[in-house]
Write a protein that holds these residues in place. Structure first.
Motif, PDB file in Angstrom:
ATOM      1  N   LYS A 153       0.834  -1.204   0.000  1.00 42.82           N
ATOM      2  CA  LYS A 153       0.000   0.000   0.000  1.00 42.82           C
ATOM      3  C   LYS A 153       0.866   1.250   0.000  1.00 42.82           C
ATOM      4  CE  LYS A 153      -3.721   2.277   2.570  1.00 42.82           C
ATOM      5  NZ  LYS A 153      -4.603   2.211   3.758  1.00 42.82           N
ATOM      6  N   LEU A 154       1.939   1.240   0.766  1.00 40.64           N
ATOM      7  CA  LEU A 154       2.841   2.391   0.795  1.00 40.64           C
ATOM      8  C   LEU A 154       3.507   2.604  -0.560  1.00 40.64           C
ATOM      9  CD1 LEU A 154       4.558   1.906   4.283  1.00 40.64           C
ATOM     10  CD2 LEU A 154       2.877   3.649   3.640  1.00 40.64           C
ATOM     11  N   ILE A 155       3.922   1.510  -1.214  1.00 44.13           N
ATOM     12  CA  ILE A 155       4.553   1.621  -2.533  1.00 44.13           C
ATOM     13  C   ILE A 155       3.582   2.219  -3.534  1.00 44.13           C
ATOM     14  CG2 ILE A 155       5.508   0.292  -4.457  1.00 44.13           C
ATOM     15  CD1 ILE A 155       6.543  -1.724  -2.387  1.00 44.13           C
ATOM     16  N   ILE A 156       2.358   1.716  -3.519  1.00 44.15           N
ATOM     17  CA  ILE A 156       1.344   2.185  -4.462  1.00 44.15           C
ATOM     18  C   ILE A 156       1.043   3.666  -4.245  1.00 44.15           C
ATOM     19  CG2 ILE A 156      -1.086   1.961  -5.108  1.00 44.15           C
ATOM     20  CD1 ILE A 156      -0.728  -1.057  -4.487  1.00 44.15           C
ATOM     21  N   ASN A 157       0.895   4.051  -2.991  1.00 45.13           N
ATOM     22  CA  ASN A 157       0.634   5.461  -2.697  1.00 45.13           C
ATOM     23  C   ASN A 157       1.778   6.345  -3.159  1.00 45.13           C
ATOM     24  OD1 ASN A 157      -1.843   4.880  -1.541  1.00 45.13           O
ATOM     25  ND2 ASN A 157      -1.046   4.796   0.547  1.00 45.13           N
ATOM     26  N   SER A 158       3.010   5.849  -2.986  1.00 45.04           N
ATOM     27  CA  SER A 158       4.178   6.607  -3.420  1.00 45.04           C
ATOM     28  C   SER A 158       4.184   6.793  -4.930  1.00 45.04           C
ATOM     29  CB  SER A 158       5.455   5.881  -2.974  1.00 45.04           C
ATOM     30  OG  SER A 158       6.604   6.525  -3.487  1.00 45.04           O
ATOM     31  N   ILE A 159       3.827   5.731  -5.664  1.00 43.38           N
ATOM     32  CA  ILE A 159       3.795   5.813  -7.129  1.00 43.38           C
ATOM     33  C   ILE A 159       2.688   6.752  -7.593  1.00 43.38           C
ATOM     34  CG2 ILE A 159       3.352   4.501  -9.243  1.00 43.38           C
ATOM     35  CD1 ILE A 159       4.680   2.093  -7.896  1.00 43.38           C
ATOM     36  N   THR A 160       1.507   6.581  -7.016  1.00 42.67           N
ATOM     37  CA  THR A 160       0.349   7.336  -7.518  1.00 42.67           C
ATOM     38  C   THR A 160       0.473   8.834  -7.265  1.00 42.67           C
ATOM     39  OG1 THR A 160      -0.840   6.896  -5.445  1.00 42.67           O
ATOM     40  CG2 THR A 160      -1.220   5.384  -7.275  1.00 42.67           C
ATOM     41  N   THR A 161       1.130   9.217  -6.204  1.00 37.99           N
ATOM     42  CA  THR A 161       1.293  10.645  -5.928  1.00 37.99           C
ATOM     43  C   THR A 161       2.213  11.319  -6.942  1.00 37.99           C
ATOM     44  OG1 THR A 161       3.084  10.159  -4.370  1.00 37.99           O
ATOM     45  CG2 THR A 161       0.857  10.396  -3.465  1.00 37.99           C
ATOM     46  N   ARG A 162       3.001  10.521  -7.662  1.00 34.75           N
ATOM     47  CA  ARG A 162       3.951  11.085  -8.632  1.00 34.75           C
ATOM     48  C   ARG A 162       3.493  10.928 -10.076  1.00 34.75           C
ATOM     49  NH1 ARG A 162       6.738   9.211  -4.301  1.00 34.75           N
ATOM     50  NH2 ARG A 162       8.424  10.536  -3.500  1.00 34.75           N
ATOM     51  N   ILE A 163       2.335  10.326 -10.295  1.00 26.87           N
ATOM     52  CA  ILE A 163       1.876  10.081 -11.662  1.00 26.87           C
ATOM     53  C   ILE A 163       1.307  11.362 -12.272  1.00 26.87           C
ATOM     54  CG2 ILE A 163       0.100   8.932 -13.044  1.00 26.87           C
ATOM     55  CD1 ILE A 163       0.482   6.471 -11.371  1.00 26.87           C
ATOM     56  N   GLU A 164       1.922  11.783 -13.339  1.00 31.95           N
ATOM     57  CA  GLU A 164       1.394  12.882 -14.140  1.00 31.95           C
ATOM     58  C   GLU A 164       1.910  12.696 -15.565  1.00 31.95           C
ATOM     59  OE1 GLU A 164       4.727  16.332 -13.314  1.00 31.95           O
ATOM     60  OE2 GLU A 164       2.883  16.332 -12.147  1.00 31.95           O
ATOM     61  N   PHE A 165       1.191  13.265 -16.494  1.00 27.58           N
ATOM     62  CA  PHE A 165       1.550  13.064 -17.893  1.00 27.58           C
ATOM     63  C   PHE A 165       1.662  14.400 -18.593  1.00 27.58           C
ATOM     64  CE2 PHE A 165       0.962  12.212 -22.347  1.00 27.58           C
ATOM     65  CZ  PHE A 165       1.652  11.031 -22.536  1.00 27.58           C
ATOM     66  N   THR A 166       2.789  14.650 -19.210  1.00 28.37           N
ATOM     67  CA  THR A 166       2.987  15.849 -20.011  1.00 28.37           C
ATOM     68  C   THR A 166       3.238  15.423 -21.451  1.00 28.37           C
ATOM     69  OG1 THR A 166       5.352  15.828 -19.487  1.00 28.37           O
ATOM     70  CG2 THR A 166       3.918  17.181 -18.097  1.00 28.37           C
ATOM     71  N   THR A 167       2.686  16.139 -22.396  1.00 25.91           N
ATOM     72  CA  THR A 167       2.847  15.774 -23.799  1.00 25.91           C
ATOM     73  C   THR A 167       4.305  15.923 -24.218  1.00 25.91           C
ATOM     74  OG1 THR A 167       2.256  18.022 -24.422  1.00 25.91           O
ATOM     75  CG2 THR A 167       0.501  16.385 -24.444  1.00 25.91           C
ATOM     76  N   ARG A 168       4.753  14.999 -25.026  1.00 29.56           N
ATOM     77  CA  ARG A 168       6.139  15.013 -25.469  1.00 29.56           C
ATOM     78  C   ARG A 168       6.311  15.956 -26.656  1.00 29.56           C
ATOM     79  NH1 ARG A 168       6.536  11.060 -29.939  1.00 29.56           N
ATOM     80  NH2 ARG A 168       8.793  11.143 -29.710  1.00 29.56           N
TER      81      ARG A 168
END
Length: 509
Positions: A153-168
């Motif tokens: 759960k901690l790993i998943i929360n860590s990943i999800t808080t950093r997920i964002e997408f910027t167009t290349r």
């Protein structure tokens, strides 16, 4: 510009799920939400407004009976040894069962979801009745999962808080040409107007004793393709055009690509489309040329070989080119019309996601992201190409992938441990790099024990949509295809402008 990315994971924290609506893994007859989940700890990816999760709880089923026929035919000594062995095995199994760890003895698909009546391999070989007992299993039997839940759960929360997408930032055409000078010198920027597939004539300077496939890398590196090229070799000289004392051969690229994903039913779609009289595929189902062979990759772990030139890839479409040439040269308008309706397809399931070779060839990366992707080059030659994508619940896909590639010790617990390790590695990358950089990170992908990155569909789709228009895509779900094949094929035929008159051909009717 930023897009919200719905990525991978659904966690079920306790056994209360199995008492709630749709939490047990059985058939879902409605759209009720699980009261226990309350929408927490979920990150969902939607395709056609349907949710797809990336990590789920593991569960297994027991398998059937042994055949005792012939037991009495053993000699007394052998019978005693057999009985003794069976007693030991029974004691071992009993210890596993009493300790609650019996999952380690069995392996089957532990995932279920509404609207899809089978496990990962049912479409090919398994009896649907074998899966019924799955729905009565507890969703929290996996001991490793229960033990590791807080850390996951901690790993998943860590990943999800950093997920964002910027167009290349898309590369310029001139930059693409600098990377592939030979390819741009072979493929023209205009094609024959009276062919549905992108085709053109090029001069062939060989003699009538010349083997046109003598140096083809697909033939040299794989014996199983030699019979295919033997047939092409025999037909080659009968399908040349002649003008001004010169010989010309017709060259073609695919009109459409089935670009992904692996373990999502692309082979079934390919097999059904092949039955249509107006569809011709490459001589090899998955050339993997755009993603691997043009870089000299056969198996990445074996290192780089000589790069396959674009001519070797074009050779794979010669059988279709022969038929199109026949139509172009036909004297009657009826024959011309018949042959000119042929479209060429290619079905490498790596096309959408595999850009692992970029680190070996492209140095000018930005923050660890590849400066060029496969779709950039395809679009440079074929801006009007049609693209078909077949997706699947990412958990089902990952488990099927695991069963296919794992060499030994296959079990639900082993799968769980490998996914956990992959998540930890992915989290470490996300601490320092962007989502795109981690998804396309060759070192990370090789280090992860399961191909977690292949299921991150949103990253790949958004990158492809930054190059091609959305009208050029047909995105399908394996779940829908499995439940209603006729409807799926009807959509495919419409998308490819094939019409429905040959619909029944794709079902062998």
């Amino acid at each position: 510009m930023r897009h919200c990315i719905n990525c991978c994971i659904q966690l079920l924290p306790d056994s209360a799920h199995k008492q709630q609506v749709n939490c047990q893994g059985g058939p879902h007859h409605g759209h009720q939400a699980c009261p226990t989940c309350k929408g927490e700890n979920k990150i969902l990816f939607r395709v056609d407004s349907k949710q797809m999760n990336l990590l789920a709880v593991l569960e297994v089923r027991t398998e059937g009976n042994e055949n005792w026929g012939g037991f009495l035919r053993f000699k007394k000594g052998k019978r005693c040894s057999l009985v003794f062995g069976l007693i030991i095995m029974t004691l071992v199994m009993a210890s596993y069962i009493l300790s609650g760890a019996h999952q380690e003895l069995l392996i089957s698909s532990p995932f279920h979801y509404g609207g899809f009546p089978s496990n990962p391999s049912l479409m090919d070989s398994e009896n649907p009745s074998d899966t019924k007992e799955h729905h009565h299993q507890s969703s929290v039997n996996n001991i490793s999962y229960m033990k590791d839940y807080p850390s996951i759960k901690l790993i998943i929360n860590s990943i999800t808080t950093r997920i964002e997408f910027t167009t290349r930032q898309l590369p310029d055409l001139e930059d693409l040409k600098k990377q592939e000078l030979h390819m741009f010198s072979v493929i023209p920027n205009k094609f024959l107007p009276n062919s549905k597939s992108p085709c053109w004539y090029e001069e062939f300077s060989g003699r009538n004793t010349t083997d046109p496939y003598l140096t083809n890398s697909y033939v040299l590196y794989s014996k199983r393709f030699r019979s295919t090229f033997d047939a092409l070799r025999k037909a080659f000289w009968g399908h040349l055009a002649h003008a001004h004392g010169k010989h010309f051969r017709l060259r073609c690229l695919p009109h459409f690509y089935i670009i992904g994903q692996p373990k999502c039913g692309t082979t079934d779609l390919y097999d059904r489309l092949r039955l249509h009289p107006e569809v011709k595929f490459s001589a090899i189902k998955e050339p993997h040329w755009w993603t691997r062979k043009r870089f000299g990759i056969v198996r990445l772990r074996d290192g780089l070989r000589d790069r396959y030139p674009v001519e070797d890839y074009l050779d794979l479409f010669d059988l279709a080119a022969h038929q199109i040439h026949q139509g172009l040269q036909a004297s009657s308008a009826k024959e011309q019309s018949k042959m000119n309706t042929i479209i060429i397809g290619e079905a490498s399931a790596s096309t959408m996601w595999d850009n692992n070779a970029w680190t070996f060839f492209y140095d000018n990366s930005t923050d660890g992201e590849p400066p060029f992707l496969t779709q950039d080059f395809i679009h440079a030659f074929q801006p009007n190409a049609k693209l078909i994508v077949m997706l699947r619940d990412p958990v089902e896909r990952l488990y099927s992938d695991y069963l296919y590639f794992a060499s030994s010790n296959k079990s639900a617990d082993d799968f769980h441990e490998k996914v956990t390790e992959a998540l930890q590695l992915f989290e470490n990358c996300m601490l320092d790099y962007s989502l795109r950089a981690c998804v396309y990170n060759n070192t990370l992908n090789n280090a992860m024990p399961v191909r977690l990155q292949v299921g991150l569909y949103a990253v790949y789709l958004l990158d492809w949509l930054s190059v091609f228009d959305k009208q050029q895509f047909l995105i399908l779900r394996l779940e829908d295809h499995a439940s209603n094949v006729k409807y799926t094929m009807h959509k495919v035929f419409q998308f490819l402008n094939l019409g429905v008159r040959a619909l029944w051909l794709s079902f062998g009717c």
